[in-house]
Design an enzyme around this catalytic site. Structure first.
Site: not given
Ligand code: GLN
Ligand code: ZN
Length: 755
Positions: A15, A485, A600, A642, A666, A695
């Site tokens: 890279r 997480e 997810d 999600h 979203e 973001h």
């Molecule tokens: N559970 C994941 C998080 O909260 C979902 C991330 C995603 O949808 N890209 O990071």
């Molecule tokens: Zn997400």
């Protein structure tokens, strides 16, 4: 018979481009150092191709950021806000287009996925002011440099129709209005390149999609001019990522010298192509997969070449990669930590060049090259290996029943018992799963990975992070908590590492966008779950709170889409296996007392095939896999899903068929507009439209969130509205996270007073 690749990975095996770009962006090195690294990489990639035996060397496939950005720069299609004065474009402006300029508050150009790959390109903007004026310093310079070095240059360009089709129209301008002026600039570029090029490759992957009538008319118009401008230098039109299908006759009618077809994703088109090919057209057969990492079946590919040779003269055939090797990692030989048996089944970009050369050699020479024999042995070993075919998994797949895909009761009945169980307030608040991944968390994970700390030290550290996250959520007074997480580096890799049938490379990076690369897991064998994966963490978190804790899993379609997938069984079958493995985890979470489980499916939408007539089939098995994952639980267990995107129109029916109790999506950037689709479809279940963009570090005010929610309530009935951010919070810092969530909870409370 020319051997060639459609393009080579840009980053370098270590890279190098990434590191150099990032140094340049941080102001640590000067432009000349960046450009000299780029030149070294280009030369190295040409040398690799040439040494392997490629007759034509791809030039202009390299890019400092993205090849669509390069094309629009070359065409002078630079949006007004970047203040381009029409002279040679400087590097600063080039990167401003890609990344925006915070100081001068100039927004970057939009980025989106390159067809159905995980590579992102910069979306050209076509406005009434788009200048279209030739600006092609680099490509011509590279062609001359390659020619000087003794190579046969084959410059690679994004074709005019693909370019226009991928662009977005702004201020009411129509893409086709630009065709004529744009084609003139293409012609200028071509006439400069032509005298120094062996072939000119023009990429029109759009031909493997459903195209509108205007595009059909535009093709002959543009190509007649391009042909004239090339003054006898042959043009190779490439199609890839599928079959030409209904666009085949159009492609064959164009004044081109060669046509490239993707024989990996569109193998069945060969017969038709051969039966219709005009007498003097060269056919380039993309036999080596540019999108995956497995060794090619060279015997089968040679057989295909032989078939072509029954219709075509040898010098009328080219042999190549299916698409650019941009989508493949660089070199398998550096993978010292990978099981040698697995390594022997794989070919990365460098090895793919060898395969292409071997195919050519095998055609032209009497004795088959050594590689053909070795290849056969490797493929045979892979086919019969015990880790590839796991009879326990196969038996489970055989034994699937329709009941396994269906919840006990319909949503309306489930929602009653779930309400009674969880007693959540109106407008429940929650988050999507991850909380800030502080440097301390990352360091601890790394130390554990390197064996510098023991498992128990690691577990204690993570448990203490979880405790902090739970405490903070209680202080914020959120209603449904998560563990945060901290133990996950990546939502797919984390599960892949615990599933049988997956392996991982150390250096198998693929460019995602700009300097960003991803290292997809590799699914090589039947998938199953030897042990519980997330239960201990969730259980630990649940014991710390009286509020419901939401278990957090990645869905089968997302795991599939973000991996390199085995090519010996259908993708849908691999997905089913993953679904069963995740189902096991869902049931174990349920038994451990976790009443709310989120699965997810961030990639459900992006897995959609390019052709419309294939959507239904894909969505059918993708949704079924989700249902297989989620349907084993009791009515009282609440399933969330999600999805982080906002274009739901085309998949509304499928989203409903997933039959989740709650979905979060979203929505903040669209200002809740996307909810219209849910209303129009009369979506039956509960929805958490994201109330702020995760973001950026910007903290949304309570008022702002409140008014978004007001808007959401015009579409969603109050008893089905959840409140959450757009996505996970792992890239954010704590201070803004706490502020934002505090405002989110306040907005929820304000709203509750009114109902
Ligand atoms: N559970 C994941 C998080 O909260 C979902 C991330 C995603 O949808 N890209 O990071
Ligand atoms: Zn997400």
């Amino acid at each position: 018979m020319n051997a060639h690749v459609l393009g080579f990975p840009r980053m370098g095996v270590n890279r190098e481009l990434k590191w150099t770009l990032e140094k340049y962006w941080r102001g640590e090195i000067q432009e000349n150092e960046l450009l000299s690294t780029a030149d070294q990489l280009k030369k190295h990639h040409w040398e690799l191709q040439s040494k392997a035996g490629m007759d034509l060397i791809a030039i202009g496939d390299f890019s400092l950021y993205d090849h669509v950005l390069d094309t629009l720069a070359m065409l002078g299609a630079i949006p007004q806000r970047f203040g381009w004065d029409g002279t040679l474009l400087d590097l600063e402006t080039y990167f401003q287009m890609a990344r925006g300029d915070v100081e001068q508050s100039i927004p970057a150009m939009e980025m989106t996925k390159w067809f159905d790959s995980n590579y992102h390109y910069i979306v050209p903007e076509l406005s009434r002011h788009t200048p279209f004026k030739k600006n092609n310093g680099q490509l011509l310079a590279d062609v001359l440099m390659a020619k000087d070095l003794g190579y046969s240059p084959k410059p690679v360009l994004v074709g005019p129709i693909t370019f226009l089709m991928l662009a977005k129209e702004v201020d009411g301008s129509t893409r086709w209005d630009h065709l004529e002026r744009m084609t003139t600039v293409y012609c200028d570029i071509l006439s400069e390149l032509a005298p120094h090029s062996a072939w000119i490759q023009i990429d029109e992957p759009i031909l493997c999609t459903d195209i509108p009538e205007e595009a059909r008319t535009a093709f002959p118009f543009a190509y007649a001019k391009l042909k004239a401008a090339a003054k006898g230098t042959p043009l190779l039109l490439t199609s890839y990522f599928g079959e030409l299908d209904d666009n085949l006759d159009l492609a064959l009618s164009l004044p081109i010298n060669g046509l490239h077809i993707d024989m990996v994703r569109g193998p069945d088109q060969l017969t038709t192509v051969l039966s219709r090919i005009p007498p003097n057209l060269t056919l380039s057969l993309g036999l080596v997969d540019g999108r995956n990492i497995w060794k090619t079946d060279l015997e089968a590919a040679s057989h295909t070449l032989n078939t072509a040779r029954q219709t075509l003269a040898t010098d009328q055939i080219m042999v190549g990669s299916s698409c650019s090797l941009l989508h493949s990692p660089v070199d398998i030989t550096v993978e010292e930590n990978l099981d040698p048996k697995l390594r022997d089944w794989m070919a990365f970009a460098v090895q793919k060049c060898d395969e292409i050369a071997a195919l050519k050699q095998n055609m032209l020479e009497s004795a088959p090259p050594r590689l053909i024999k070795e290849n056969k042995a490797a493929l045979e070993a892979r086919a019969i290996h015990a880790d590839v075919m796991d009879s326990a998994t196969r038996n489970r797949i055989q034994a699937l029943t329709p009941e396994m895909y269906t919840r006990t009761s319909p949503f309306a009945a489930r929602s009653l018992v779930q309400r009674a169980r969880f007693k959540l307030p109106l407008f429940p608040t929650t988050t999507i799963g991850s909380y800030p991944q502080t440097s301390e968390i990352r360091k601890t994970r790394l130390k554990f990975k390197k064996g510098e700390i023991s498992e128990s030290t690691y577990t204690t550290a993570m448990q203490s992070h979880i405790a902090t996250v739970v405490d903070r959520q209680e202080e914020l007074d959120l209603d449904v908590l998560v563990h945060g997480e901290p133990e996950r580096n990546d939502m797919v890799e984390y599960f892949g590492q615990q599933l049988k049938g997956f392996c991982f490379t150390s250096n198998g990076w693929v460019q995602s966008y700009g300097s960003r690369c991803v290292k997809p897991p590799i699914i090589f064998g039947d998938v199953s779950r030897p042990e519980k994966m997330t239960v201990a963490w969730a259980d630990h978190a649940q014991k710390l709170t009286d509020k419901p804790l939401k278990g957090m899993l990645t869905g089968p379609v997302t795991i599939l889409c973000w991996s390199f997938v085995r090519n010996d069984i259908p993708r849908s079958e691999v997905c089913q296996q993953i679904a069963l493995a995740i189902r096991d985890e869902v049931l174990d979470l349920e038994s451990a007392g976790i009443g709310i489980i989120q699965i997810d499916e961030a990639a459900l939408r992006e897995g959609m095939p390019l052709r419309h007539n294939e959507h239904e089939h894909y969505l059918r098995w993708a949704v079924d896999c989700f249902r297989l994952t989620s349907s084993g639980v009791k009515d009282t267990t609440q399933i969330h899903s999600h999805m982080c995107y906002s274009e739901f129109n085309v998949i509304m029916k499928s989203i409903a068929e997933m039959d989740a109790d709650v979905i979060s999506i979203e929505a903040s950037r669209s200002g809740m507009d996307l909810l219209e689709a849910f209303k129009a479809y009369q979506y039956p279940a509960e929805i958490g439209p994201g109330v702020y963009d995760i973001h950026s570090p910007r903290v949304p005010s309570t008022d702002e969130i409140y008014s978004l929610l007001q808007k959401a309530l015009t579409v969603i009935p109050p008893e089905r509205l959840w409140i959450n951010p757009d996505c996970g919070l792992k890239t954010r810092d704590w201070p803004e996270t706490l502020e934002s969530l505090k405002n989110m909870v306040s907005a929820a409370k304000r709203l509750r007073k009114e109902y």
